[in-house]
Design a protein around this motif. Structure first.
Motif, PDB file in Angstrom:
ATOM      1  N   PRO A  63       9.736  -1.686   4.184  1.00 10.91           N
ATOM      2  CA  PRO A  63       9.915  -0.847   2.998  1.00 10.91           C
ATOM      3  C   PRO A  63      11.098  -1.312   2.165  1.00 10.91           C
ATOM      4  N   MET A  64      10.894  -1.291   0.837  1.00  9.78           N
ATOM      5  CA  MET A  64      11.887  -1.798  -0.096  1.00  9.78           C
ATOM      6  C   MET A  64      12.975  -0.754  -0.357  1.00  9.78           C
ATOM      7  N   ASN A  65      14.223  -1.194  -0.427  1.00  7.69           N
ATOM      8  CA  ASN A  65      15.277  -0.345  -0.983  1.00  7.69           C
ATOM      9  C   ASN A  65      15.279  -0.590  -2.481  1.00  7.69           C
ATOM     10  N   ARG A  66      14.659   0.295  -3.228  1.00  3.80           N
ATOM     11  CA  ARG A  66      14.552   0.080  -4.673  1.00  3.80           C
ATOM     12  C   ARG A  66      15.936  -0.088  -5.299  1.00  3.80           C
ATOM     13  N   ARG A 100      14.168  -7.325   3.321  1.00  2.00           N
ATOM     14  CA  ARG A 100      14.774  -6.000   3.391  1.00  2.00           C
ATOM     15  C   ARG A 100      16.205  -6.079   3.898  1.00  2.00           C
ATOM     16  N   THR A 121       2.011  -4.453  -2.729  1.00  3.12           N
ATOM     17  CA  THR A 121       0.858  -3.672  -2.322  1.00  3.12           C
ATOM     18  C   THR A 121      -0.249  -4.569  -1.760  1.00  3.12           C
ATOM     19  N   VAL A 176       0.426  -5.405   1.835  1.00  3.33           N
ATOM     20  CA  VAL A 176       0.059  -4.338   2.781  1.00  3.33           C
ATOM     21  C   VAL A 176      -1.453  -4.345   3.021  1.00  3.33           C
ATOM     22  N   ASP A 196       7.549  -2.666  -9.580  1.00  6.21           N
ATOM     23  CA  ASP A 196       6.228  -2.186  -9.971  1.00  6.21           C
ATOM     24  C   ASP A 196       5.575  -3.082 -11.026  1.00  6.21           C
TER      25      ASP A 196
END
Lengths: 305, 305, 305
Positions: C262-265, C220, C282, C285, C275
């Motif tokens: 959390p990813m910065n898309r 990240r 996923t 997590v 995705d």
């Protein structure tokens, strides 16, 4: 009639589904009267409250509903969370989904987020209020409380009073009450009425709405908006639309008075009425826990059967 | 002697009631020493922590006390809650009452709110600190810790030192210790002494308070106030009232030193004493959980028997 | 090989200890697939999450891990707590220790606090991220996820890409992956590389790191730092180091892509990959909960046997 998958609003619902839910809510009321207010119905399930907009009352009501059925509860709130780091609503929910959350109770000021959520996650989504759009568990507890008081909603006249325009409660109440056969009237100052409110007749005449009504629901006014001059001033509102004993007398004798809370005493409702026998405000809060237990039970356990 | 209904302060209490509570607290201590620190005593009960004023330590102590007896716990805090929307203390408590909360643990900076609460709700009210008025569970854990150390409080001289004027701990300690037969002295700078402190003798002479004392309680100083110039400066306070090894020697040999925490190291107490064998600070925290378990048990289960 | 007492970093660990932990994590994965995702393994134990630095995702992951093994969880956060009143890290932990907390999950921006904590408390300490130093449960869940995908880490080439300099994840990943026999490469702009990274080879060439890699971990980026001009600009970073489908093709076919979230898309990773089937984000997590359950179980129950 299919099983419910989510609770977003009442589109596609049938009256019999609401009645089923109310049967379960009555059983939950009995649980809540016991000395040991706890059943194992949701043991091993995880319920997440995801409140992007703060609301302690609704959050605690859902938390107690889940815990009293032995579910685990986790709370996600954006304060100090990844949303500040640029995480999207979607990523937040996918993260919780990966952690095997079974139900998402979502409150947000952005209308539509709970609807989108059903496409993102496999778990159950419960709309706990999205923008001005819908607040279905509030409508269910209102309808449940009115059914207790009036014996049913079929053919009853229900008046909703206040800031109709900005109210997700008015929108969900009108949708649900009309589904259950009630005649719904929504009254407020012209600047606080929407163009249309599906399921309800709109009027600026408080007397027209209240005359011969079986029950009255006063909505909460957001003082912030009034003080900023966007809404009518408080004295103006009070003069025209406050529910007073004199005005409530236009309705049927003993017509109950509801309010979603928290109430601004002496603004929406005359202080004498707030604590009177007409007021079902406390009963609404109590029924809120029972109704939310029924919703969680129907969506989670009904689904797996 | 009647059963206790609430815990607000020690008005009307008898020493035998405190002794009963301490018997239960001893049993709870044993539970806390087990590998599985959990009993089902309060299964199905709901305890709400209602902290209008923040205090993580006291809140966690009550939460653990409730959970280790298998109660459900909900936390109401005003951050992001309806209080900001103009909800009154009363409406907040009535909302929780409607949700079938059994016990309210209330902390507030407004003296008297827990007293009023007993008129609003049917559940049990526990005062977790109200303004400068009372903090009875702190006094109970102090008295319990002193009883462990001294074998009882009857005829003992206990010195309380510091900002007596603003301290609810001093007020509750003096009330309880004198009920249990102790001779209580309260010492501090003249500007930090009240006109009277029921149950205690006041003095500006630290030596008078500490001489031949069986135990010493140093109170927390609120640095914010000192830094704002309202209180004496920190160096001034330290020079006159800090508990040092030399000053503690005025008391009886091995006299224990207590502090309600959190301590400002090297302000109220010399750093050498804070971690010495005299210090019962850690013991106080441990006993706090056991005493709060006993309080919840007596008020909730004692009542329903 | 001794039993583990704490989880701080991987100094002194042997590969077989990691493998033992992963065996337990696999059992926990099975628990998480059941309809009733709950086992009584930690009943009566108390786990405290002590997050001096906020992180909702990691906190919820640990909370769910503890609750699904029936532990009680208390959360200490400095907001409104005694830390504002001048309480030290040490006093905070001693207070929790006195309340009989069994495990401390500590996150702090001050490197070393979890290490010091092991000298202050008798309970188990789990480092949930300390400054730039270590984040061992993230490394364990990364290694567990890679082991699932690749069948093991022995002899595999793993590329870590991004802000290596400020990343505790990079540090812990390199330490653990090399212990498990992997060849670790760390790539980023020169200004974001440290002098050395134990266990890894450093390079500014993304191609060198990715060529023939078995898996890629994108870190990240803290946008705040970039926007403040301390780091390269976002367009500059994207141009040189974003993981795109074209660049991922340098690695082995089907090489998985990980990200701690959390990813910065569209910053660290091209949105098309985020995705895609390559992405194990996923899965990471989900495995995070199982791995943390295993860690708590080994440290708490392993110890008492």
């Amino acid at each position: 009639m299919g099983a419910l998958k989510h609770l977003l609003d009442f589109t596609g619902w049938e009256a019999s589904q609401v009645e089923d839910l109310f049967e379960t809510a009555k059983l939950m009321q009995e649980v809540l009267e016991r000395p040991v207010k706890k059943v194992p119905a949701l043991q091993g399930f995880t319920v997440a409250t995801v409140f992007f907009e703060p609301s302690t009352r609704t959050k605690i009501s859902f938390e107690l509903a889940a815990r009293r059925m032995s579910a685990d509860v986790v709370s996600f709130s954006p304060g100090g969370s990844s949303l500040k780091k640029g995480e999207s609503y979607k990523d937040t929910l996918l993260t919780l989904e990966a952690m095997k959350v079974d139900a998402y109770v979502i409150r947000t000021d952005a209308a539509g987020v709970p609807y989108q959520a059903t496409r993102w996650v496999k778990g159950v989504v419960i709309n706990a209020g999205d923008g001005r759009r819908a607040h279905p568990t509030q409508a269910l507890l209102d309808a449940f409380t009115l059914t207790e008081a009036l014996g049913g909603l079929e053919g009853k006249k229900i008046a909703i009073v206040g800031d109709i325009l900005h109210s997700r409660v008015a929108r969900s109440d009108a949708e649900l009450f009309s589904l259950l056969g009630a005649e719904v009237w929504a009254a407020g100052p012209a600047t606080l009425l929407p163009q249309t409110l599906p399921g309800a007749r709109l009027t600026t005449s408080l007397k027209e709405a209240l005359s011969d009504a079986d029950a009255v629901i006063a909505l909460r006014l957001q003082r912030e908006r009034m003080e900023a001059g966007i809404l009518p001033s408080i004295p103006e509102y009070v003069a025209g639309y406050q529910i007073t004993p004199e005005r409530l007398a236009w309705a049927k004798p003993q017509a109950p008075l509801l309010h979603p809370g928290p109430m601004n005493r002496d603004v929406e409702v005359d202080g004498r009425l707030a604590d009177s026998e007409n007021s079902l405000v406390t009963r609404q809060v109590a029924n809120g826990v029972a109704v939310r237990m029924a919703v969680l039970y129907h969506l989670l356990v009904g689904r797996n059967r």
